[in-house]
Design a protein around this motif. Structure first.
Motif, mmCIF file in Angstrom:
data_model
loop_
_atom_site.group_PDB
_atom_site.id
_atom_site.type_symbol
_atom_site.label_atom_id
_atom_site.label_comp_id
_atom_site.label_asym_id
_atom_site.label_seq_id
_atom_site.Cartn_x
_atom_site.Cartn_y
_atom_site.Cartn_z
ATOM 1 N N LEU A 7 0.844 -1.090 -0.022
ATOM 2 C CA LEU A 7 -0.026 0.081 -0.191
ATOM 3 C C LEU A 7 0.949 1.210 0.222
ATOM 4 O O LEU A 7 1.713 1.565 0.942
ATOM 5 C CB LEU A 7 -0.990 0.155 1.387
ATOM 6 N N LEU A 8 0.912 1.924 -1.095
ATOM 7 C CA LEU A 8 1.572 3.124 -1.302
ATOM 8 C C LEU A 8 0.649 4.337 -0.896
ATOM 9 O O LEU A 8 0.031 5.149 -1.665
ATOM 10 C CB LEU A 8 2.088 3.351 -2.709
ATOM 11 N N ILE A 9 0.551 4.628 0.280
ATOM 12 C CA ILE A 9 -0.332 5.587 0.928
ATOM 13 C C ILE A 9 0.336 6.995 1.072
ATOM 14 O O ILE A 9 1.063 7.178 1.721
ATOM 15 C CB ILE A 9 -0.892 5.355 2.465
ATOM 16 N N VAL A 10 -0.224 7.895 0.156
ATOM 17 C CA VAL A 10 0.541 9.014 0.090
ATOM 18 C C VAL A 10 -0.338 10.262 0.404
ATOM 19 O O VAL A 10 -1.743 10.280 -0.094
ATOM 20 C CB VAL A 10 1.027 9.390 -1.378
ATOM 21 N N ARG A 11 0.172 11.214 1.458
ATOM 22 C CA ARG A 11 -0.791 12.192 1.945
ATOM 23 C C ARG A 11 -0.456 13.281 0.835
ATOM 24 O O ARG A 11 0.145 13.336 0.029
ATOM 25 C CB ARG A 11 -0.246 12.617 3.089
ATOM 26 N N ALA A 12 -1.655 14.226 1.122
ATOM 27 C CA ALA A 12 -1.733 15.486 0.239
ATOM 28 C C ALA A 12 -0.152 16.039 0.226
ATOM 29 O O ALA A 12 0.058 16.766 -0.869
ATOM 30 C CB ALA A 12 -2.744 16.519 0.601
ATOM 31 N N ASP A 13 0.393 16.063 1.311
ATOM 32 C CA ASP A 13 1.701 17.000 1.292
ATOM 33 C C ASP A 13 2.944 15.990 0.740
ATOM 34 O O ASP A 13 4.095 16.302 0.667
ATOM 35 C CB ASP A 13 2.064 17.267 2.799
ATOM 36 N N GLY A 14 2.573 14.915 0.151
ATOM 37 C CA GLY A 14 3.607 14.009 -0.590
ATOM 38 C C GLY A 14 4.235 12.914 0.401
ATOM 39 O O GLY A 14 5.141 12.207 -0.248
ATOM 40 N N GLU A 15 3.979 13.041 1.602
ATOM 41 C CA GLU A 15 4.706 11.960 2.651
ATOM 42 C C GLU A 15 3.916 10.702 2.388
ATOM 43 O O GLU A 15 2.596 10.582 2.413
ATOM 44 C CB GLU A 15 4.650 12.553 3.980
ATOM 45 N N VAL A 16 4.891 9.790 2.534
ATOM 46 C CA VAL A 16 4.270 8.308 2.151
ATOM 47 C C VAL A 16 4.274 7.480 3.517
ATOM 48 O O VAL A 16 5.334 7.718 4.371
ATOM 49 C CB VAL A 16 4.833 7.829 1.077
ATOM 50 N N LEU A 17 3.458 6.591 3.762
ATOM 51 C CA LEU A 17 3.541 6.040 4.840
ATOM 52 C C LEU A 17 4.217 4.644 4.777
ATOM 53 O O LEU A 17 4.264 3.977 4.059
ATOM 54 C CB LEU A 17 2.031 5.377 5.448
ATOM 55 N N LEU A 18 5.416 4.453 5.837
ATOM 56 C CA LEU A 18 6.142 3.251 5.874
ATOM 57 C C LEU A 18 6.113 2.863 7.232
ATOM 58 O O LEU A 18 5.753 3.378 8.263
ATOM 59 C CB LEU A 18 7.860 3.868 5.808
ATOM 60 N N GLU A 19 6.172 1.476 7.300
ATOM 61 C CA GLU A 19 6.172 0.637 8.701
ATOM 62 C C GLU A 19 7.465 -0.159 8.732
ATOM 63 O O GLU A 19 8.112 -0.588 7.804
ATOM 64 C CB GLU A 19 5.115 -0.469 8.409
ATOM 65 N N ARG A 20 7.789 -0.003 9.929
ATOM 66 C CA ARG A 20 9.193 -1.033 10.356
ATOM 67 C C ARG A 20 8.869 -2.414 10.561
ATOM 68 O O ARG A 20 7.864 -2.825 11.017
ATOM 69 C CB ARG A 20 9.891 -0.428 11.698
ATOM 70 N N ARG A 21 9.528 -3.093 9.711
ATOM 71 C CA ARG A 21 9.006 -4.914 9.910
ATOM 72 C C ARG A 21 10.022 -5.405 11.100
ATOM 73 O O ARG A 21 10.609 -4.547 11.687
ATOM 74 C CB ARG A 21 10.311 -5.541 8.570
ATOM 75 N N PRO A 22 9.041 -6.348 11.692
ATOM 76 C CA PRO A 22 9.760 -6.888 13.026
ATOM 77 C C PRO A 22 10.990 -7.177 12.690
ATOM 78 O O PRO A 22 11.780 -7.468 11.831
ATOM 79 C CB PRO A 22 8.954 -8.227 12.906
ATOM 80 N N PRO A 23 11.629 -7.490 13.888
ATOM 81 C CA PRO A 23 13.019 -7.330 13.984
ATOM 82 C C PRO A 23 13.809 -8.437 13.159
ATOM 83 O O PRO A 23 15.176 -8.900 13.054
ATOM 84 C CB PRO A 23 13.640 -7.339 15.329
ATOM 85 N N THR A 24 12.906 -9.701 13.432
ATOM 86 C CA THR A 24 13.443 -10.774 12.612
ATOM 87 C C THR A 24 12.797 -11.041 11.522
ATOM 88 O O THR A 24 11.661 -10.590 11.208
ATOM 89 C CB THR A 24 13.646 -12.114 13.764
ATOM 90 N N GLY A 25 13.339 -11.949 10.738
ATOM 91 C CA GLY A 25 12.806 -12.329 9.272
ATOM 92 C C GLY A 25 12.906 -11.481 8.292
ATOM 93 O O GLY A 25 13.836 -10.750 8.148
ATOM 94 N N LEU A 26 12.085 -11.394 7.082
ATOM 95 C CA LEU A 26 12.456 -10.893 5.912
ATOM 96 C C LEU A 26 12.653 -9.445 6.170
ATOM 97 O O LEU A 26 11.638 -8.658 6.817
ATOM 98 C CB LEU A 26 11.212 -11.390 5.083
ATOM 99 N N TRP A 27 13.582 -8.661 5.756
ATOM 100 C CA TRP A 27 13.915 -7.302 5.994
ATOM 101 C C TRP A 27 13.666 -6.885 7.190
ATOM 102 O O TRP A 27 13.186 -5.741 7.319
ATOM 103 C CB TRP A 27 13.098 -6.438 4.732
ATOM 104 N N GLY A 28 14.186 -7.809 8.211
ATOM 105 C CA GLY A 28 13.979 -7.346 9.672
ATOM 106 C C GLY A 28 14.460 -5.861 10.076
ATOM 107 O O GLY A 28 15.656 -5.654 9.692
ATOM 108 N N GLY A 29 13.669 -5.225 10.800
ATOM 109 C CA GLY A 29 14.166 -3.926 11.074
ATOM 110 C C GLY A 29 14.178 -3.195 9.966
ATOM 111 O O GLY A 29 14.186 -1.674 10.514
ATOM 112 N N LEU A 30 13.986 -3.308 8.931
ATOM 113 C CA LEU A 30 13.701 -2.266 7.635
ATOM 114 C C LEU A 30 12.332 -1.595 7.648
ATOM 115 O O LEU A 30 11.519 -2.243 7.844
ATOM 116 C CB LEU A 30 14.286 -3.024 6.359
#
Ligand code: SF4
Length: 373
Positions: free
Chosen positions: A237-260
């Protein structure tokens, strides 16, 4: 089969003239710098590693500096190098060196192997290259050279094959000049005995190499029969606000892309509006799908379909979470972002097309795909 002395003597003589003597971590081969370089060099070529190494050491010149840094900053400096578990383990190991070893990297193979991310070969490389003591390594380059020299029929990926390779590595490692020998055999694998096109005519081991005699160098190391690579699918989900900022979530510390940091992800057959409402606490309007992104991992391929969306209200509430943030591409925060996500965010089209609300249009569902996209 060459005798051990002849094998190491031939390699050392070759190394004098053709080996790599000017790598950044060779200039000041402290245990910490060698350790960082060896972790970065796992699954990654020297040329790729060099700028990352310079930046990393520039920011974290000592083990203490690395341990004191937030994981986000470490992942940020690792972004693009891949295999992020290496960065997380390096960070954890730095903490452990501070807590349990007085801030000094241990100098014994067995003790080094107790640290996160340091296996038998990496421990051997650190002891040989940084402490100059005899220790045995068996990284991918060394496996290739030895498997070819002896035309080994067992693949390195099965226990018998790996056991035999360790025996050979042990047998050939000399008592003297072990740091030079270690660098020499790694260099030979990286620059002469390459995976696709080994330059046997320039190889100091050619006279004794069985695979070369058989003209079958590239048949070794043996591989297990290939199986089809599994595919996982996801919707981003590429959730973009009117001011152009996009919502990112941090992945859980272990597993795929952990912590990214990544885009919020749901299953292809899940309703994104329902997902956003229940998981993120916001209502969203759906936009269009962007071209599917395919990303290879070691054991599977990820196919992610980005879906442009816009919050239809209440988006500010999300700022409360430490594992979610609104990311400003023009003023990027120093965080580690998964490579396909940061590449996607570099595409201006992501931000410049308005999202038309379809939330109340029953005929405009979200396309879904089968298991393979
Ligand atoms: S002779 Fe060829 S196959 Fe054998 S170790 Fe040298 S480069 Fe590799």
């Amino acid at each position: 089969m060459p005798r051990a002395f002849e094998f190491s003597a031939a390699l050392l003589a070759w190394f004098e003239r053709h080996g790599r003597h000017d790598l950044p971590w060779q200039h000041e081969p402290t245990p910490y710098r060698i350790w960082v370089s060896e972790i970065m060099l796992q699954q990654t070529q020297v040329e790729t590693v060099m700028p990352y190494f310079a930046r990393f050491i520039g920011h974290f010149p000592t083990i203490a500096a690395l341990a004191a840094a937030p994981l986000d900053q470490v992942l940020h400096l690792w972004s693009g190098l891949g295999y992020y578990a290496r960065a997380r383990n390096l960070h954890r190991a730095a903490h452990r060196v501070i807590d349990r070893h007085g801030g000094v990297l241990p100098d014994a193979v067995e003790t080094l192997q107790t640290l996160p991310g340091i296996g038998r070969s990496t421990a051997g490389a650190i002891v040989a290259l940084a402490f100059g003591r005899r220790a045995v390594i068996l990284d991918g380059n060394v496996k290739r050279v030895l498997a070819r020299c002896h035309a080994l029929d067992d693949p390195p990926t099965i226990a018998a094959g790996e056991r035999r390779l360790w025996q050979l590595a042990e047998q050939y490692t000399p008592q003297q000049r072990v740091a030079a020998y270690t660098q020499a055999i790694m260099d030979l694998g990286a620059t002469v005995c390459t995976r696709e096109r080994p330059a046997c005519d320039r190889c100091p081991l050619a006279a004794a190499c069985v695979a070369q005699r058989q003209r079958r160098a590239t048949d070794y190391p043996r591989r297990r029969p290939a199986r089809g690579q599994p595919v996982r699918t996801a919707r981003w989900l590429l959730i973009v606000r009117a001011d152009g900022e996009v919502l990112l979530e941090r992945r859980p510390p272990t597993g795929l892309w952990g912590g990214l940091w990544c885009l919020p992800e749901c299953a292809l057959d899940e309703d994104p509006r329902e997902f956003a409402r229940s998981r993120l606490g916001i209502d969203i309007d759906l936009g269009d799908e962007l071209p599917r992104i395919s990303h290879r991992f070691t054991h599977f391929r990820l196919e992610a379909t980005p879906l442009r969306c816009a919050p239809s209200g209440g988006a500010r509430r999300l700022m409360a979470s430490g594992d979610r943030l609104w990311y400003n591409v023009a003023r990027p925060a120093a965080i580690g972002i998964a490579t396909p996500v940061s590449q996607l965010l570099k595409n201006p089209a992501v931000f410049h097309q308005p999202v038309m609300s379809v939330a109340n249009d029953p005929d405009r569902g979200v396309k879904t795909h089968g298991p393979t996209g």
